[in-house]
Design a protein around this motif. Sequence first.
Motif, PDB file in Angstrom:
ATOM      1  N   LYS A 142       1.559   6.762  -6.788  1.00  0.00           N
ATOM      2  CA  LYS A 142       0.448   7.653  -7.116  1.00  0.00           C
ATOM      3  C   LYS A 142       0.674   9.084  -6.642  1.00  0.00           C
ATOM      4  O   LYS A 142      -0.162   9.946  -6.860  1.00  0.00           O
ATOM      5  CB  LYS A 142      -0.845   7.099  -6.518  1.00  0.00           C
ATOM      6  CG  LYS A 142      -1.272   5.801  -7.158  1.00  0.00           C
ATOM      7  CD  LYS A 142      -2.526   5.267  -6.528  1.00  0.00           C
ATOM      8  CE  LYS A 142      -2.929   3.980  -7.242  1.00  0.00           C
ATOM      9  NZ  LYS A 142      -4.343   3.711  -7.102  1.00  0.00           N
ATOM     10  N   GLY A 143       1.790   9.326  -5.974  1.00  0.00           N
ATOM     11  CA  GLY A 143       2.091  10.675  -5.516  1.00  0.00           C
ATOM     12  C   GLY A 143       1.423  11.068  -4.218  1.00  0.00           C
ATOM     13  O   GLY A 143       1.402  12.240  -3.843  1.00  0.00           O
ATOM     14  N   GLU A 144       0.878  10.099  -3.506  1.00  0.00           N
ATOM     15  CA  GLU A 144       0.193  10.368  -2.247  1.00  0.00           C
ATOM     16  C   GLU A 144       1.159  10.419  -1.066  1.00  0.00           C
ATOM     17  O   GLU A 144       0.838  10.974  -0.027  1.00  0.00           O
ATOM     18  CB  GLU A 144      -0.879   9.294  -2.003  1.00  0.00           C
ATOM     19  CG  GLU A 144      -1.943   9.274  -3.087  1.00  0.00           C
ATOM     20  CD  GLU A 144      -2.792   8.022  -3.077  1.00  0.00           C
ATOM     21  OE1 GLU A 144      -2.522   7.093  -2.276  1.00  0.00           O
ATOM     22  OE2 GLU A 144      -3.739   7.949  -3.893  1.00  0.00           O
ATOM     23  N   ILE A 145       2.315   9.813  -1.227  1.00  0.00           N
ATOM     24  CA  ILE A 145       3.357   9.792  -0.199  1.00  0.00           C
ATOM     25  C   ILE A 145       4.664  10.205  -0.858  1.00  0.00           C
ATOM     26  O   ILE A 145       4.969   9.748  -1.963  1.00  0.00           O
ATOM     27  CB  ILE A 145       3.509   8.386   0.432  1.00  0.00           C
ATOM     28  CG1 ILE A 145       2.253   8.000   1.208  1.00  0.00           C
ATOM     29  CG2 ILE A 145       4.744   8.326   1.327  1.00  0.00           C
ATOM     30  CD1 ILE A 145       2.291   6.600   1.787  1.00  0.00           C
ATOM     31  N   TRP A 194       0.830  -1.214   0.000  1.00  0.00           N
ATOM     32  CA  TRP A 194       0.000   0.000   0.000  1.00  0.00           C
ATOM     33  C   TRP A 194       0.862   1.262   0.000  1.00  0.00           C
ATOM     34  O   TRP A 194       0.541   2.224  -0.681  1.00  0.00           O
ATOM     35  CB  TRP A 194      -0.969  -0.022   1.179  1.00  0.00           C
ATOM     36  CG  TRP A 194      -1.776  -1.280   1.170  1.00  0.00           C
ATOM     37  CD1 TRP A 194      -1.721  -2.312   2.061  1.00  0.00           C
ATOM     38  CD2 TRP A 194      -2.712  -1.703   0.174  1.00  0.00           C
ATOM     39  NE1 TRP A 194      -2.569  -3.326   1.699  1.00  0.00           N
ATOM     40  CE2 TRP A 194      -3.195  -2.975   0.542  1.00  0.00           C
ATOM     41  CE3 TRP A 194      -3.201  -1.129  -1.001  1.00  0.00           C
ATOM     42  CZ2 TRP A 194      -4.131  -3.674  -0.220  1.00  0.00           C
ATOM     43  CZ3 TRP A 194      -4.141  -1.831  -1.757  1.00  0.00           C
ATOM     44  CH2 TRP A 194      -4.592  -3.084  -1.360  1.00  0.00           C
ATOM     45  N   THR A 195       1.954   1.243   0.727  1.00  0.00           N
ATOM     46  CA  THR A 195       2.853   2.394   0.750  1.00  0.00           C
ATOM     47  C   THR A 195       3.525   2.565  -0.599  1.00  0.00           C
ATOM     48  O   THR A 195       3.632   3.678  -1.118  1.00  0.00           O
ATOM     49  CB  THR A 195       3.906   2.244   1.870  1.00  0.00           C
ATOM     50  OG1 THR A 195       3.226   2.076   3.113  1.00  0.00           O
ATOM     51  CG2 THR A 195       4.811   3.454   1.941  1.00  0.00           C
ATOM     52  N   LEU A 196       3.964   1.456  -1.193  1.00  0.00           N
ATOM     53  CA  LEU A 196       4.584   1.515  -2.513  1.00  0.00           C
ATOM     54  C   LEU A 196       3.618   2.116  -3.533  1.00  0.00           C
ATOM     55  O   LEU A 196       3.983   3.004  -4.310  1.00  0.00           O
ATOM     56  CB  LEU A 196       5.035   0.129  -2.958  1.00  0.00           C
ATOM     57  CG  LEU A 196       5.662   0.058  -4.344  1.00  0.00           C
ATOM     58  CD1 LEU A 196       6.973   0.840  -4.392  1.00  0.00           C
ATOM     59  CD2 LEU A 196       5.883  -1.375  -4.760  1.00  0.00           C
ATOM     60  N   LEU A 197       2.380   1.649  -3.531  1.00  0.00           N
ATOM     61  CA  LEU A 197       1.396   2.174  -4.472  1.00  0.00           C
ATOM     62  C   LEU A 197       1.097   3.642  -4.206  1.00  0.00           C
ATOM     63  O   LEU A 197       0.943   4.431  -5.150  1.00  0.00           O
ATOM     64  CB  LEU A 197       0.116   1.336  -4.432  1.00  0.00           C
ATOM     65  CG  LEU A 197       0.249  -0.082  -4.966  1.00  0.00           C
ATOM     66  CD1 LEU A 197      -1.042  -0.860  -4.771  1.00  0.00           C
ATOM     67  CD2 LEU A 197       0.670  -0.080  -6.427  1.00  0.00           C
ATOM     68  N   ALA A 198       1.030   4.031  -2.946  1.00  0.00           N
ATOM     69  CA  ALA A 198       0.801   5.440  -2.609  1.00  0.00           C
ATOM     70  C   ALA A 198       1.963   6.305  -3.095  1.00  0.00           C
ATOM     71  O   ALA A 198       1.764   7.431  -3.559  1.00  0.00           O
ATOM     72  CB  ALA A 198       0.592   5.602  -1.103  1.00  0.00           C
ATOM     73  N   CYS A 199       3.168   5.780  -3.005  1.00  0.00           N
ATOM     74  CA  CYS A 199       4.340   6.495  -3.527  1.00  0.00           C
ATOM     75  C   CYS A 199       4.247   6.639  -5.044  1.00  0.00           C
ATOM     76  O   CYS A 199       4.553   7.694  -5.589  1.00  0.00           O
ATOM     77  CB  CYS A 199       5.622   5.770  -3.139  1.00  0.00           C
ATOM     78  SG  CYS A 199       6.054   5.855  -1.394  1.00  0.00           S
ATOM     79  N   ILE A 214      -4.054  -0.346 -11.790  1.00  0.00           N
ATOM     80  CA  ILE A 214      -3.581  -0.043 -10.443  1.00  0.00           C
ATOM     81  C   ILE A 214      -2.965   1.349 -10.420  1.00  0.00           C
ATOM     82  O   ILE A 214      -3.164   2.107  -9.474  1.00  0.00           O
ATOM     83  CB  ILE A 214      -2.594  -1.124  -9.965  1.00  0.00           C
ATOM     84  CG1 ILE A 214      -3.347  -2.458  -9.852  1.00  0.00           C
ATOM     85  CG2 ILE A 214      -1.942  -0.726  -8.647  1.00  0.00           C
ATOM     86  CD1 ILE A 214      -2.463  -3.657  -9.650  1.00  0.00           C
ATOM     87  N   VAL A 215      -2.229   1.677 -11.469  1.00  0.00           N
ATOM     88  CA  VAL A 215      -1.676   3.013 -11.671  1.00  0.00           C
ATOM     89  C   VAL A 215      -1.821   3.361 -13.144  1.00  0.00           C
ATOM     90  O   VAL A 215      -2.115   2.498 -13.967  1.00  0.00           O
ATOM     91  CB  VAL A 215      -0.177   3.110 -11.267  1.00  0.00           C
ATOM     92  CG1 VAL A 215       0.018   2.901  -9.786  1.00  0.00           C
ATOM     93  CG2 VAL A 215       0.678   2.157 -12.064  1.00  0.00           C
ATOM     94  N   THR A 216      -1.585   4.628 -13.467  1.00  0.00           N
ATOM     95  CA  THR A 216      -1.622   5.061 -14.862  1.00  0.00           C
ATOM     96  C   THR A 216      -0.201   5.320 -15.353  1.00  0.00           C
ATOM     97  O   THR A 216       0.724   5.462 -14.551  1.00  0.00           O
ATOM     98  CB  THR A 216      -2.440   6.356 -15.011  1.00  0.00           C
ATOM     99  OG1 THR A 216      -1.753   7.409 -14.323  1.00  0.00           O
ATOM    100  CG2 THR A 216      -3.852   6.196 -14.462  1.00  0.00           C
ATOM    101  N   PHE A 217      -0.058   5.401 -16.667  1.00  0.00           N
ATOM    102  CA  PHE A 217       1.249   5.753 -17.207  1.00  0.00           C
ATOM    103  C   PHE A 217       1.655   7.150 -16.742  1.00  0.00           C
ATOM    104  O   PHE A 217       2.825   7.399 -16.488  1.00  0.00           O
ATOM    105  CB  PHE A 217       1.257   5.679 -18.738  1.00  0.00           C
ATOM    106  CG  PHE A 217       1.355   4.275 -19.273  1.00  0.00           C
ATOM    107  CD1 PHE A 217       2.421   3.453 -18.940  1.00  0.00           C
ATOM    108  CD2 PHE A 217       0.373   3.778 -20.120  1.00  0.00           C
ATOM    109  CE1 PHE A 217       2.522   2.155 -19.440  1.00  0.00           C
ATOM    110  CE2 PHE A 217       0.461   2.484 -20.629  1.00  0.00           C
ATOM    111  CZ  PHE A 217       1.534   1.680 -20.281  1.00  0.00           C
TER     112      PHE A 217
END
Length: 73
Positions: free
Chosen positions: A22-25, A15-20, A54-57
């Motif tokens: 996505k620019g959330e962290i 979850w932290t990796l994905l937030a990173c 899960i993420v965008t380009f």
Amino acid sequence: MVTINAPMPVSIDEWTLLACLKGEISEPKWRVHLQALFDAVDVSVIHNLVIDRIVTFDELSKAIDAWQAGVRK
């Protein structure tokens, strides 16, 4: 198989990796993990994150810039 937590001083969870990504962290302690992701993980795996929505380009591109992935210092 590639792991982005070894040998890292601090483990990162999914979850932290994905937030990173996505620019959330943007905590600097996660930079090595993001750099390892873009440097060591096969591009097809990263591409599947987009295919699976899960993420965008765009998010990946911004993450590369934000985390200075691919830039050696």
